[in-house]
Design an enzyme around this catalytic site. Structure first.
Site, PDB file in Angstrom:
ATOM      1  N   TYR A  78       0.853  -1.200   0.000  1.00 63.32           N
ATOM      2  CA  TYR A  78       0.000   0.000   0.000  1.00 63.32           C
ATOM      3  C   TYR A  78       0.882   1.241   0.000  1.00 63.32           C
ATOM      4  O   TYR A  78       1.970   1.233   0.596  1.00 63.32           O
ATOM      5  CB  TYR A  78      -0.850   0.036   1.263  1.00 63.32           C
ATOM      6  CG  TYR A  78      -2.155  -0.708   1.218  1.00 63.32           C
ATOM      7  CD1 TYR A  78      -2.502  -1.569   2.246  1.00 63.32           C
ATOM      8  CD2 TYR A  78      -3.062  -0.537   0.172  1.00 63.32           C
ATOM      9  CE1 TYR A  78      -3.724  -2.231   2.244  1.00 63.32           C
ATOM     10  CE2 TYR A  78      -4.275  -1.199   0.157  1.00 63.32           C
ATOM     11  CZ  TYR A  78      -4.604  -2.040   1.201  1.00 63.32           C
ATOM     12  OH  TYR A  78      -5.800  -2.707   1.190  1.00 63.32           O
ATOM     13  N   GLU A 124      -6.514  -0.309   8.063  1.00 61.18           N
ATOM     14  CA  GLU A 124      -6.453   0.026   9.490  1.00 61.18           C
ATOM     15  C   GLU A 124      -5.453   1.175   9.710  1.00 61.18           C
ATOM     16  O   GLU A 124      -4.847   1.300  10.779  1.00 61.18           O
ATOM     17  CB  GLU A 124      -6.052  -1.181  10.344  1.00 61.18           C
ATOM     18  CG  GLU A 124      -7.154  -2.249  10.438  1.00 61.18           C
ATOM     19  CD  GLU A 124      -7.409  -2.926   9.126  1.00 61.18           C
ATOM     20  OE1 GLU A 124      -8.527  -2.782   8.591  1.00 61.18           O
ATOM     21  OE2 GLU A 124      -6.502  -3.590   8.599  1.00 61.18           O
ATOM     22  N   ASN A 182      -9.806   0.868  -3.431  1.00 64.03           N
ATOM     23  CA  ASN A 182      -9.687  -0.260  -2.511  1.00 64.03           C
ATOM     24  C   ASN A 182     -11.067  -0.653  -1.988  1.00 64.03           C
ATOM     25  O   ASN A 182     -11.707   0.131  -1.274  1.00 64.03           O
ATOM     26  CB  ASN A 182      -8.771   0.116  -1.332  1.00 64.03           C
ATOM     27  CG  ASN A 182      -8.370  -1.102  -0.529  1.00 64.03           C
ATOM     28  OD1 ASN A 182      -7.393  -1.758  -0.849  1.00 64.03           O
ATOM     29  ND2 ASN A 182      -9.128  -1.411   0.518  1.00 64.03           N
ATOM     30  N   GLU A 183     -11.497  -1.863  -2.346  1.00 67.33           N
ATOM     31  CA  GLU A 183     -12.830  -2.331  -1.925  1.00 67.33           C
ATOM     32  C   GLU A 183     -13.874  -1.219  -2.092  1.00 67.33           C
ATOM     33  O   GLU A 183     -14.686  -0.946  -1.202  1.00 67.33           O
ATOM     34  CB  GLU A 183     -12.806  -2.786  -0.459  1.00 67.33           C
ATOM     35  CG  GLU A 183     -12.044  -4.042  -0.213  1.00 67.33           C
ATOM     36  CD  GLU A 183     -12.345  -4.642   1.172  1.00 67.33           C
ATOM     37  OE1 GLU A 183     -12.479  -3.868   2.132  1.00 67.33           O
ATOM     38  OE2 GLU A 183     -12.463  -5.867   1.270  1.00 67.33           O
ATOM     39  N   GLU A 263      -6.462 -10.605  -1.170  1.00 71.93           N
ATOM     40  CA  GLU A 263      -6.228 -10.523   0.268  1.00 71.93           C
ATOM     41  C   GLU A 263      -6.708 -11.812   0.911  1.00 71.93           C
ATOM     42  O   GLU A 263      -7.871 -11.934   1.295  1.00 71.93           O
ATOM     43  CB  GLU A 263      -6.935  -9.310   0.883  1.00 71.93           C
ATOM     44  CG  GLU A 263      -6.411  -7.981   0.439  1.00 71.93           C
ATOM     45  CD  GLU A 263      -7.067  -6.820   1.137  1.00 71.93           C
ATOM     46  OE1 GLU A 263      -7.624  -7.019   2.227  1.00 71.93           O
ATOM     47  OE2 GLU A 263      -7.044  -5.708   0.590  1.00 71.93           O
ATOM     48  N   TYR A 330      -1.064  -8.823  13.447  1.00 72.32           N
ATOM     49  CA  TYR A 330      -2.026  -9.468  12.543  1.00 72.32           C
ATOM     50  C   TYR A 330      -1.976 -10.985  12.622  1.00 72.32           C
ATOM     51  O   TYR A 330      -2.544 -11.681  11.772  1.00 72.32           O
ATOM     52  CB  TYR A 330      -1.784  -8.995  11.108  1.00 72.32           C
ATOM     53  CG  TYR A 330      -3.044  -8.744  10.302  1.00 72.32           C
ATOM     54  CD1 TYR A 330      -3.567  -9.744   9.485  1.00 72.32           C
ATOM     55  CD2 TYR A 330      -3.721  -7.537  10.372  1.00 72.32           C
ATOM     56  CE1 TYR A 330      -4.723  -9.538   8.760  1.00 72.32           C
ATOM     57  CE2 TYR A 330      -4.871  -7.317   9.644  1.00 72.32           C
ATOM     58  CZ  TYR A 330      -5.361  -8.320   8.836  1.00 72.32           C
ATOM     59  OH  TYR A 330      -6.513  -8.104   8.118  1.00 72.32           O
TER      60      TYR A 330
HETATM   61  C1  LIG Z   1     -16.061  -6.404   7.246  1.00 72.22           C
HETATM   62  C2  LIG Z   1     -15.185  -5.206   6.956  1.00 72.22           C
HETATM   63  C3  LIG Z   1     -14.185  -5.531   5.864  1.00 72.22           C
HETATM   64  C4  LIG Z   1     -13.240  -4.368   5.711  1.00 72.22           C
HETATM   65  N1  LIG Z   1     -12.086  -4.806   4.969  1.00 72.22           N
HETATM   66  C5  LIG Z   1     -10.968  -5.179   5.547  1.00 72.22           C
HETATM   67  S1  LIG Z   1     -10.682  -5.377   7.222  1.00 72.22           S
HETATM   68  C6  LIG Z   1      -8.970  -5.915   7.034  1.00 72.22           C
HETATM   69  C7  LIG Z   1      -8.627  -5.638   5.572  1.00 72.22           C
HETATM   70  C8  LIG Z   1      -7.822  -4.333   5.376  1.00 72.22           C
HETATM   71  O1  LIG Z   1      -8.503  -3.249   5.951  1.00 72.22           O
HETATM   72  C9  LIG Z   1      -7.615  -4.076   3.873  1.00 72.22           C
HETATM   73  O2  LIG Z   1      -6.959  -2.837   3.694  1.00 72.22           O
HETATM   74  C10 LIG Z   1      -8.953  -4.016   3.164  1.00 72.22           C
HETATM   75  O3  LIG Z   1      -8.718  -3.895   1.768  1.00 72.22           O
HETATM   76  C11 LIG Z   1      -9.773  -5.269   3.418  1.00 72.22           C
HETATM   77  N2  LIG Z   1      -9.870  -5.460   4.841  1.00 72.22           N
END
Ligand SMILES: CCCC/N=C1\SC[C@@H]2[C@H](O)[C@H](O)[C@@H](O)CN12
Length: 628
Positions: A78, A124, A182-183, A263, A330
């Site tokens: 990242y 995070e 990202n997502e 991931e 983690y």
């Molecule tokens: C249910 C919530 C899902 C949120 N996504 C998450 S929590 C841990 C990981 C990291 O944050 C990562 O950066 C996210 O892309 C996917 N993810």
């Protein structure tokens, strides 16, 4: 004539050389064979996530070597925008922010790179990597085609992607693909124009022949909002998901092309107040084997988690505000301190059945040192050090101003006013809009009263006389990094009510705690003005760790202390909160410990110091539920 012939010949040779180089170096998707091609040959990546922003530069090579020896052929990285542009228009790529040096080390280690520049990254990380100065406009719609947001994004990507272009694999570097956003499918906006704008920016700066992709949770709605034509859709899922079901969902959006889990969760994050989360090694290794048997490309999130140094942790906000702890261990294959775990060895045993893993021993855990006890002395209360911590003096305002309004984005701000009348009886001080973001340490005339906390403690009872000084030291515990609440303003949002009075006429002190400590102004031997009150309330403590000729990784443990921040030789190593847990130690990398000079230890304790004022440097971490 001869010179012209020579010139023509030279041009032909150079062109042939470039063509031969460019012909050899390519990274593409083969939609007929459902795979990636590297230099025209079948290629499947086995990758692991590592965040340079969470590992000191001193240890980058160490972690990368261990990932390579673990059998990986790629890493996923990242780029936190706020790490590199803390103030709008001012960019930093030096030292621990030297991304190109990190790419170079990965390259020389034999690792390809899957880069994830966002601009939003979640992770995070504070505000999901977005810089807090975006919040100057309260109407901005983050992660959308909002013109002000896109202007800032365009300026940032112009800087970053121009730097990254030479690092593309086809240009001689090791970046094989880049993720856009990202997502995004998990975000309420679902703004396809935003994604189209990002796609255009990435293509403008990187060209047409680089693989761009998206990552989304493996649900149709998420993929529907997060995917876009021209960006290869990938998914993420952990050990609690059925692999076939997940990849079937990817196939709905990418009927042809490689299967990719961007991931694969090897562990999970921790929030303050929760148990330390672990993920079973056997489940991880079995699921990895199953995915690799299907020919899938897998990135393990995280492979090396590292640390949320300073104020960089993010937070979740589902039912309530839940800040993430300082350790980003983690439960990953490499521990927070970069130590190989059984999980890494199990993963390597899987990988070696699918590709040649490097011959030779796994680099060992770095040596740890238990330096022992250090006695701290009280330097002074925060409120007694304002001349030093806030040299420019306070801002005056009828109502409280946010961190963003006073252009301080991280750490702590002190809010001061006076009691409007005598209040002989315990009287509620209330934040009616749940506006304490995120914790306030309340004092009257320097006497500590207690804590107000977002979502948890909206009221505190105080007494006093008219004109008494009411101080609230407010802590930014880290901005929300996921969901609709990422526009997470900090400070005192809205007015405070004391009994029937709306408090007004505020003095607001920005505090440069990190700058003052980095300059060595708060070290043992220095004393405040002597009007110190007890061992409660926001105070600084300091001591020295004498050198013992070796500089080793270590962990500082603050048993009996409550909550605060630790600085080692002026470097902010993060938040401690042993009263809440699950983290009870802070990782101190060897690069921060001098083998020959006195080491200065400074602690900001926000609530109550332990009576003996000792801290201890131990050789192992302590996270509840963690076998140490
Ligand atoms: C249910 C919530 C899902 C949120 N996504 C998450 S929590 C841990 C990981 C990291 O944050 C990562 O950066 C996210 O892309 C996917 N993810």
């Amino acid at each position: 004539m001869a010179s012209q012939a020579l010139c023509v010949c030279a041009c032909v040779c150079i062109t042939a050389l470039i063509n031969s180089v460019s012909a050899e170096r390519s990274f593409t998707i083969d939609y007929s064979k459902d795979c990636f091609l590297k230099d025209g040959q079948y290629f499947r990546y086995v990758s692991g996530s590592v965040h340079y922003s969470r590992v000191p530069r001193f240890y980058w090579k160490d972690r990368l070597m261990k990932m390579y020896m673990g059998g990986l052929n790629a890493i996923q990285v990242y780029v936190p925008w706020n790490f590199h542009e803390p103030v709008q228009g001012m960019y930093s790529f030096e030292g621990d922010r030297d991304l190109e040096h990190f790419l170079h080390l990965a390259n020389e280690t034999g690792l390809l790179v899957i880069l994830r520049p966002g601009p939003y990254i979640c992770a995070e990380w504070e505000m999901g990597g977005l810089p807090a100065w975006l919040l100057h406009n309260p109407n901005i719609i983050l992660r959308s085609a909002d013109s002000e947001y896109m202007q800032a994004v365009g300026d940032w990507l112009a800087v970053l992607l121009t730097k990254m272009r030479p690092w593309l694999y086809q240009n001689g570097g090791n970046i094989i693909s880049l993720q856009v956003e990202n997502e995004y499918g998990s975000y309420f906006a679902c703004d396809h124009n935003y994604m189209r704008s990002l796609r255009l920016l990435f293509r403008n700066f990187l060209g047409e022949d680089v693989v761009l992709f998206t990552t989304d949770g493996n649900r149709d709605k998420e993929l529907a909002c997060g995917s876009l034509q021209g960006l290869y859709s990938t998914i993420d899922f952990g050990t609690d998901t059925n692999i076939s079901d997940a990849f079937l969902r990817q196939r709905r959006f990418e009927p042809k092309g490689p299967l990719v889990n961007s991931e694969f969760y090897t562990g999970w994050l921790d929030h303050w107040g929760d148990d330390h989360t672990t993920v079973d090694t056997q489940k991880v290794s079995k699921m990895l084997r199953d995915m690799m048997s299907m020919g899938a490309n897998v990135n393990m999130y995280m492979f090396e988690g590292g640390t949320n140094f300073g104020y960089w942790n993010g937070a979740d906000h589902d039912t309530r505000f839940r800040p993430v702890v300082t350790s980003y261990d983690y439960d990953a294959p490499l521990s927070e301190a970069g130590d190989p775990t059984d999980k890494l060895l199990a993963i390597r045993d899987v990988i070696k059945d699918f590709r040649d893993v490097p011959v030779g021993p796994m680099p060992p855990a770095t040596p740890k040192m238990a330096y022992g006890f250090v006695m701290l002395q009280k330097i002074g209360n925060v409120s007694g050090l304002l001349d030093m911590l806030s040299p420019q003096g306070p801002l005056k305002s009828l109502k409280p101003l946010t961190f963003e309004e006073i252009k301080q984005y991280y750490g702590y701000v002190l809010y001061r006013t006076q009691l409007p009348r005598d209040i002989p009886d315990q009287t509620p001080l209330i934040s009616p809009l749940n506006g304490i973001h995120d914790r306030a340490y309340v004092s009257v005339n320097g006497v500590y009263q207690g804590v107000m906390e977002r979502d948890i403690a909206l009221v505190i009872n105080v007494t006093g006389r008219e004109g008494d000084q009411l101080d609230l030291l407010v802590e930014n515990m880290g901005r929300v990094n996921f969901g609709s609440k990422i526009n997470d303003y900090k400070g005192i949002l809205g007015n405070l009510i004391l009994g029937n009075d709306v408090l007004s006429d505020w003095l607001i002190f920005p505090l440069d705690i990190d700058g003052v400590i980095a300059n060595g102004w708060l070290q043992s031997g220095w004393r405040a003005d002597g009007k110190e009150v007890g061992d409660v309330g926001p105070s600084f403590y300091s001591g020295t760790l004498k050198p013992n000729g070796v500089s080793r990784d270590t962990f500082i443990k603050l048993t009996g202390w409550t909550k605060g921040q630790v600085f080692i030789n002026g470097v902010n190593v993060g938040r401690f909160w042993p009263e809440r847990g699950p983290q009870h130690t802070l990782y101190v990398p060897a690069s921060l410990i001098s083998a020959t000079l006195i080491n200065n230890i400074t602690v900001l304790e926000l609530e109550r110091a332990v009576y003996h004022r000792r801290v201890v440097f131990t050789d192992r971490p302590q996270l509840d539920n963690m076998a140490v």
